[in-house]
Every structure is written in C-alpha cells, then in structure tokens.
Design a protein around this motif. Structure first.
Motif, mmCIF file in Angstrom:
data_model
loop_
_atom_site.group_PDB
_atom_site.id
_atom_site.type_symbol
_atom_site.label_atom_id
_atom_site.label_comp_id
_atom_site.label_asym_id
_atom_site.label_seq_id
_atom_site.Cartn_x
_atom_site.Cartn_y
_atom_site.Cartn_z
ATOM 1 N N GLY A 76 1.013 -1.407 -0.334
ATOM 2 C CA GLY A 76 -0.454 -0.469 -0.071
ATOM 3 C C GLY A 76 1.188 1.037 -0.088
ATOM 4 O O GLY A 76 0.140 2.538 -0.332
ATOM 5 N N GLN A 77 2.031 1.470 0.757
ATOM 6 C CA GLN A 77 2.780 2.455 0.868
ATOM 7 C C GLN A 77 3.938 2.877 -0.161
ATOM 8 O O GLN A 77 3.941 3.473 -0.807
ATOM 9 N N LEU A 78 3.263 1.859 -1.767
ATOM 10 C CA LEU A 78 4.074 2.229 -2.096
ATOM 11 C C LEU A 78 3.473 2.543 -3.665
ATOM 12 O O LEU A 78 3.836 3.288 -4.584
ATOM 13 N N LEU A 96 -2.804 3.270 1.635
ATOM 14 C CA LEU A 96 -1.972 3.568 0.789
ATOM 15 C C LEU A 96 -0.509 4.867 0.977
ATOM 16 O O LEU A 96 -1.188 5.331 2.344
ATOM 17 N N GLY A 97 0.142 4.730 0.358
ATOM 18 C CA GLY A 97 1.467 6.033 1.042
ATOM 19 C C GLY A 97 0.820 7.310 0.625
ATOM 20 O O GLY A 97 0.821 8.046 1.297
ATOM 21 N N SER A 98 0.244 7.459 -0.513
ATOM 22 C CA SER A 98 -0.105 8.870 -0.578
ATOM 23 C C SER A 98 -1.179 8.915 -1.197
ATOM 24 O O SER A 98 -1.351 7.988 -2.102
ATOM 25 N N ILE A 99 -1.952 10.618 -1.728
ATOM 26 C CA ILE A 99 -2.952 10.549 -3.071
ATOM 27 C C ILE A 99 -2.407 12.370 -3.240
ATOM 28 O O ILE A 99 -1.284 12.737 -2.871
ATOM 29 N N LEU A 100 -2.927 12.447 -4.066
ATOM 30 C CA LEU A 100 -2.676 13.671 -5.229
ATOM 31 C C LEU A 100 -3.763 14.374 -5.795
ATOM 32 O O LEU A 100 -4.437 13.486 -6.057
ATOM 33 N N ASN A 101 -3.387 15.356 -5.869
ATOM 34 C CA ASN A 101 -4.017 16.297 -7.224
ATOM 35 C C ASN A 101 -3.712 16.559 -8.099
ATOM 36 O O ASN A 101 -2.409 17.483 -8.250
ATOM 37 N N GLY A 102 -4.138 15.625 -9.644
ATOM 38 C CA GLY A 102 -3.462 16.238 -10.286
ATOM 39 C C GLY A 102 -3.988 17.550 -10.496
ATOM 40 O O GLY A 102 -4.750 17.888 -10.098
ATOM 41 N N MET A 354 7.392 4.817 -5.184
ATOM 42 C CA MET A 354 6.005 5.015 -5.705
ATOM 43 C C MET A 354 5.469 5.164 -6.769
ATOM 44 O O MET A 354 6.207 5.779 -7.762
ATOM 45 N N PHE A 355 4.221 4.650 -7.013
ATOM 46 C CA PHE A 355 4.287 4.701 -7.646
ATOM 47 C C PHE A 355 2.470 6.020 -8.196
ATOM 48 O O PHE A 355 2.695 6.004 -7.311
#
Length: 828
Positions: A76-78, A96-102, A354-355
C-alpha cells in the motif's frame, strides 16, 4: 567562462567530488545506436556530499515500524492515487502511501474550491488512513501537489513568475525566499508535499515545458536547484522541515530537457552530456536535502527513465547516496515494455519506490503488486527498501507525528495565501525577470503626465500573464476574479501612470478616440502546460496575426509602441520587434502584474523607479527554425545571445530585422482547422445533404459554412492518424469555435473516428443556445474514449453530423484544454 567557474565553485560547495575526464559543461554529442548506450556507468559520475546525515533514532523507528507491517501494508505504501480516482473511505481498507491532486483534480471536483475545502478533504483522507483495529501500525497518508510557481492550485495563492523568468533574474537568494513563501502557502492548506523544483536543462525550445526550466545553461540550473530546495524544505541544521516547510521533489530525473522538443520524448545524448548538462540540478538539489525525486516520463537513448535501473539505482541511490524515495510521474510506469498502468513490477525493480496512479483501476495495481511481492517477482529486499525509504521521508518530514492536517501549526492560516510579504516578493521577482530587448528612441520609461493607451489580449488577463499551472492545469480562461490577490498588468500600469500625473486607457483591440502619447501592447502565448504546449517551430502565432496588425497600425499612426511580450520560451518575433519602439520579454510573470509597471513607468521626477535587471537565460532565435540554440552548440548564431539584456543605464539599438521565414513552417500541431487553413494532412470529406462554403470572421474567408439541407455529415480526415492518448489522459478537449446561422431542426452530433470506429456526442442543445453569435464549445476527449474509441488511432479528429436542416459556421477546431467547469458527455 566566468559562469563556468561559478558552476564548478557551486558544485564544490555542494560537496561534489572532482572526477576525471568530464568538464562541468559539455555540448551535444552524437550517440552510437547501441542499446548499451542507455546503461549508465555509476563510477563515471561524481560523488555527492549530502548535507543531511541519517539519524540512528529515526532509522531504529523505521525498522520497528517495518517489522510490524504486513506485506499488504507495505505494498500500500508504494501507491499514490489521484483524489479524482479515490474516496477517503477507501483508505480505511487500503493503507496507501499517498494521494495527490492532478492538474485538474480538486475537492468536490471544483477547481475553484476555497482553501478550506482542501484542508477538510485532507483531514478526511488522513483520518481514514489512521483507522486501524488489527494492532498493526497506523501510518499517515501524505498529499502531493504541483506547487510549481507558488501554491498554484489554490484560489488566492501568490503565483510567482514561472522558472524561465526566474532564471533571467540571476538571483539565487531570491529563489530561496520564493521557495519558502511557496512552502508556507502550501502548508496553510495542510498539504505536505510539493512536486518542485523542475531542474530540466532545456535544449530545444519547442518543448511545451520550456517555461518550467530556469535556463538552457546547466550552471544556472545548478545555482538555483539547491536554493529552491532549501527554500521549500528549510536549511539543514537551521529550520529543516520546520512548520511552514514541505517536502520537495527534484524532477524530472533525468534528461527531460533534451528530448528534441517532444514531451515524454527520447533524449539521445552520450552519458557524458547526460551527466554534465542534464544532471546539473541534482548536483546541488540533492545535497541540499531533497527528500524525493521524480523520474521522467522521457527516455534516455530509447530506454524509459522509469525503468532505467542503472540510473535510478546505480547512480541516484548507490553512487550519490540518495536515501529519500522516488515517485513516478502520472501513470508513467505504464509506458514501460511489458507494463500497463495497473501492473508494472519492472518499475519497482528498477528503483521506483512509489507509483503515481490516476484512473479507476488503482485497486488492480494494488492487487497485482501484492501478488508480485508475494511470489517474488518483486524481491522482498526491494519491497522493504522502497517502504523503508518512504517511511524515512515521512519520519524526517514530521508527517508521522504531525497529526491531522488541520491541527498543524501553519494549517488553516489562510491569510498566508497572497500575504502582503509574499506578494511583495513576487513583485520583486517580476521586476528582476524582465528583459529589455529593444528601446529605440528611449521611449521607455513612460514619462510623467503621458496619455497612455494600454492594449492587447494580455493587458487585463491574469490567466494569460500567469500561464499554465495556474488554478487549473492548463491555466486557460481562468477569470480575473479567481485571482483575488492578484493584479493584472493593466491595473498595475493604470495605477503607476495615474500616480505620475498621466492618464491610462484600456482598449484590448488597440482602438482609441484621443490619440495617445504612447501605446503599451501586452500580447503573447495563451496558457498551456506540458505536451499541449509542444510546437513544430518557434514562430509566434503563425495563424493569428492580430497582435502584429495592431502593432503596425499603431506605429503607422505615429504612436510610439511598447511591446510587453508574454511567453514561456523565446520565440521568433522579428516582425513584432520591428513594429515596436521598445520590446520587453516579460515571460510569464504570475499574479503580480504591477511589477511590470514598476520598471516601465517613470516616477514623478521622470527617472526610472527601477532599472531593468533581467538577462536572457535562453538564447533568442533570429529564425523560426532555430529551436536548438544553445551557446555550447556549433554554429551558434542567435538574434540575442544568452546573457543579453539592455538597461536604462546602458542601452543599445536594434537594426531592422529580417522578417522572412523558411518555407513550409507549420502551425500548432494540435490545430485541426484554424483561420481558414486546414491542419497538416487534413482533408474535408462532406457526405449527404451538405454543402460547404467559405465565410468571413476575422479575415476574408477564414471560416467554413456547413449548410445542411437534410441528413448529412462532414468529416475531417487525417492522412496520418493522430495518437491522442496523452491528450485524453491529460483531460484535454476538442475545442470548436462556431456560429449558428440557422438553428438545427433535428439532432446534431460532434464526433471523432479511427480504427474503423467512431464515437459521437450530442451538441444539439448547445447549438440552440444562441444564433448569430460566435461561441465556443469544448468536448473532453474522454467522452469519446468512454464510448470505446481508441484514442491512439484518430483518423477523423472531427465529424459533424445532422439529421435535418441547419446552417453552422466553423472558424476553428483544435485540441486544447477546456475552460474550467463540468461537462456531461451525454447531455439530456
């Protein structure tokens, strides 16, 4: 030569050990066509002395967490997922490791959402990530954003000049202060990670990301990279990752500026040039403590960077000792041979930690990666190394202990957005970035008491002066009121001119009643980002001469003309320079338009308030086909060389310039039809009860009239199919400029076709909204993809069909970013 010495001195200060056989600056070299040329030799790269050393307590904490994590937790961290593709509740199950805003993602799908909504949404994601009932460690999610010239996704934030303008300043100390201000505004919304700085050393100015580069010269990029990292993250041993600082990302590793002007292209250079030119920013950015690195979409000698183990692992991690983590670019892993967006162990095994994923199938990526970690396709040692690196960054940055985003010391202090001190900093950057290319007859500065006409599309257009990555990804058509802490160039000029006893009149088209003493015309490129800005030549606006016509008209009337040129790169503007008495390269100055008036308008004493400071960080072309124009290149022959820039104290004259251009120069590659000219390889194919004819809009016969007497169709056929998969993934749209002459009596559709299939969207309702007025519609490309069209094989970029009588005029069709706002692919 002096610059080269400064570059070498900067590297020595950063702790770069000397290495034999390679100068600090190298020119382009031919590359043998051998597969081995994509394999780096780490022992030929310099050693870096990192300012940050590992803390044994942090390392012990990481190992303890790692020992308590399940393999599911580790996988999940990846993974980082775009907020448009995931809900906070998902993180209760998937850690999960992270979220982002595209670029076009925002809370509630509202690109104009107030900062409070950004903070609320991060709280929800954070809370879900911390919910555990199984005894395993709760590891907080972190949020990444493209804060590339300020906290540019947030309404009210200070937007600084884009990097190309900052490069013209030659002021690393100011760069560090800009980084700190950007970090503070980003932290105010609770977000803890910025995908900046970009340290590309752009060698071909056709690239749509040229404005994200500080310079074509590696030494300037090196001088700036470390300073920006220190500004964003804080200085090691002083205020490193203290409240108000965020995680930085040095990108795009490696060679993104050498792709021949093609976004996500192939940098075909020797390893020596890759190292000595394109790696310059990493030589200072990594020693300054950058915690993350983003591998590039692009390739090196045919091998995608996201899968190049010799560079990601061999050079970056093993040779340089980088112990942060690497984060992929937008679904870039899916471009590796044998990979898809949902399955790519090769990227992890090459050194990606990280993907970055966007799309509805992120759970498939998780499931496939988990399976491959369990069956050994991804070795456990590699999995643990990636997770260890991610945990290290979360620990060092304070994310493990920071608590809810809204509880953090800076979060919620929305007064930091557009704070007066930050705006003053941005205004200084605007002043320092302006480059004076011409000042014939000393028309500048504007004298006190002058009657000034301010004209041009960019005069009162904060969106245009800010460029891409401004509230929206492409930055297109964002209204001025969405920049509440910004000032247009017109507003700044009006205030300064009035203050010195003069009068100012705004007229976008350059018309006037009372003849002005001088005209200031603000024009240039319209906003774009990434591949949407790729172009075939450096000719400015080949399909729209309205700005040039305005300059010539004013000059013919005997009015001194000052041109303020907004652009993300140097462009061939010989004709515009000839039609101007003064010409200022203003780049993309951001939200502080008043900084331009500070330099252009004299004070009450008639003396300049500020002199010009900027020097070209990119060579300026004398021909439209000089897109590769770097002072290291053989036959270097610019119009204005690297380092050029006039001042009031030391002026100069420009002779009449050659206005001829090579034959066969094309327009924008994303133009299907514009201003009466079909795009390259486009053929009109009418069928049924349809006739076409030419009509006038801006010029004689620059538009087509589609007259449907009954059921009919007009297809625009492309001789060679277009691959619009990137544009679709980037949420671009099919933009049509049209006028309804006779309202449709039946259904009308707009479609695209390719691969033996077509897909259509109903546009009847849109056509009934106004008759006799020129309007614009934008249909997202995803609408056609969702209907099953293969967007990589578009042979018909536009198909108009009607089942009854209608008359419609079309003046332009292009692939570009739609204006902000929702769109239904199946309107009722």
């Amino acid at each position: 030569m002096i610059r080269g010495k400064l570059f070498r001195a900067a590297l020595l200060l950063a702790g770069v050990a000397p290495f034999a056989g390679a100068p600090a600056i190298a020119g382009q070299e031919a590359v043998p066509n051998k597969a081995q040329q994509a394999v780096a030799h780490p022992d030929q790269w310099p050693l870096l002395k990192m300012e940050r050393t590992r803390d044994p307590r942090v390392e012990a904490r990481i190992e303890k967490l790692l020992s308590r994590m399940s393999i599911e937790d580790k996988v999940g961290q990846l993974i980082q997922v775009d907020i448009a593709s995931i809900q906070p509740k998902d993180l209760e199950t998937y850690k999960l490791g992270s979220i982002l805003n595209g670029g076009n993602s925002a809370p509630n799908n509202d690109e104009f959402a107030p900062p409070q909504e950004w903070l609320k949404l991060f709280d929800r994601f954070y809370d879900a990530s911390m919910k555990r009932s199984d005894g395993r460690p709760a590891i907080p999610v972190i949020w990444g954003t493209d804060a590339v010239h300020g906290d540019n996704n947030i309404v009210g934030a200070t937007l600084f000049p884009h990097n190309i303008g900052l490069g013209a300043m030659r002021d690393p100390a100011l760069i560090e202060r800009i980084g700190a201000a950007t970090a503070a505004e980003t932290a105010a919304t609770g977000i803890d990670w910025s995908f900046a700085p970009t340290v590309a050393v752009v060698q071909d100015d056709r690239w749509g990301r040229t404005y994200e580069s500080y310079s074509e010269e590696p030494e300037i990029v090196a001088e700036y990279a470390g300073a920006m990292v220190r500004g964003i993250q804080g200085q090691i041993g002083v205020d490193f990752m203290a409240p108000g600082h965020v995680i930085s990302t040095v990108k795009h590793f490696l060679g993104d500026g050498g792709t021949g002007g093609h976004d996500q292209g192939d940098t075909r250079v020797s390893e020596k040039v890759l190292r000595d030119v394109h790696a310059a920013g990493y030589m200072t950015g990594l020693p300054a403590g950058a915690l993350t690195v983003m591998p590039s979409f692009s390739s090196w000698n045919g091998t995608k960077m996201t899968g190049n183990k010799s560079l990601l692992t061999g050079v970056l991690k093993d040779r340089w000792g980088f112990d942060g983590f690497t984060i992929g670019d937008w679904n870039a892993h899916g471009q590796l041979p044998g990979c898809t967006n949902e399955d790519c162990p090769a990227a992890i095994n090459a050194g990606l930690d990280m993907f970055m994923y966007s799309g509805p199938k992120w759970k498939e990526l998780y499931a496939n990666t988990l399976r491959e970690a369990k069956d050994g396709t991804i070795p456990m040692a590699r999995l643990n190394d990636a997770v260890r690196r991610i945990l290290r960054v979360k620990a060092i940055s304070g994310a493990l202990d920071a608590g809810r985003p809204s509880s953090r010391p800076i979060a919620g202090k929305f007064g930091l957005l557009g704070a007066p001190t930050h705006r003053a900093l941005a205004r200084q950057a605007v002043r320092e970035s302006l480059v004076l290319l011409k000042n014939q007859g000393s028309v500048l500065p504007i004298r006190p008491g002058a009657h000034v006409l301010v004209a041009g599309k960019g005069a009162d257009n904060i969106s245009m002066q800010s460029g891409g990555w401004s509230i929206t990804w492409q930055g297109t058509d964002v209204p001025n009121d969405k920049f509440p802490n910004g000032e247009s160039i017109w507003s700044g000029l009006k205030y300064a001119i009035t203050e010195s006893g003069g009068t100012a009149t705004l007229s976008t088209d350059g018309s006037y009643t009372d003849k002005p003493d001088v005209a200031i015309v603000v024009f240039g490129e319209t906003p774009y980002a990434e591949f949407a800005g790729d172009r075939p030549t450096l000719e400015f606006s080949p399909d729209d001469q309205s700005s040039l016509d305005m300059l010539r008209r004013l000059k013919k009337a005997g009015i001194p003309v000052v041109s303020v040129f907004l652009s993300g790169r140097p462009l061939w503007v010989n004709r515009e320079i000839n039609a101007s008495d003064a010409f200022v390269a203003a780049w993309l100055p951001g939200t502080e338009g008043g900084g331009i008036a500070d330099v252009l308008v004299a004070g009450n004493d008639g003396k300049p308030r500020f002199d010009f400071h900027g020097k070209l960080s990119f060579s300026w072309p004398k021909r439209a086909d000089q897109y590769v124009l770097n002072r290291r290149d053989a036959g270097y022959d610019p119009l204005f060389p690297f380092g050029y820039g006039l001042t009031y104290a030391k002026g100069g004259t420009v002779p009449q310039l050659d206005e001829s251009k090579p034959e066969g120069l094309g327009g924008n590659q994303n133009d299907v039809f514009v201003r009466g000219r079909l795009g390259a390889g486009i053929i009109l194919a009418p069928q049924g009860a349809l006739t076409t004819s030419k009509v006038d809009r801006r010029a004689q016969e620059d538009s087509y009239r589609l007259s449907f007497a009954g059921a009919g169709q007009l297809a625009l056929n492309k001789v060679q199919a277009l691959d619009l998969s990137r544009e679709t993934n980037g949420d671009l749209g099919l933009i049509v400029e049209y006028r309804v002459v006779k309202a449709p009596q039946g259904a009308v559709t707009l479609g695209m076709g390719g691969g033996g299939k077509s897909a259509t969207v109903a546009i009847t309702d849109a056509l009934k909204q106004g008759t006799g007025e020129w309007r614009q519609m934008a249909v997202p490309l995803r609408c056609f993809a969702q209907k099953g069209l293969d967007m990589s094989q578009i042979a018909q970029p536009a198909i108009f069909a009607a089942d009854g009588p209608a008359v419609i005029d079309i003046s332009g069709i292009r692939i570009a970013s739609p204006a902000p706002g929702p769109f239904s692919c199946d309107p009722k």
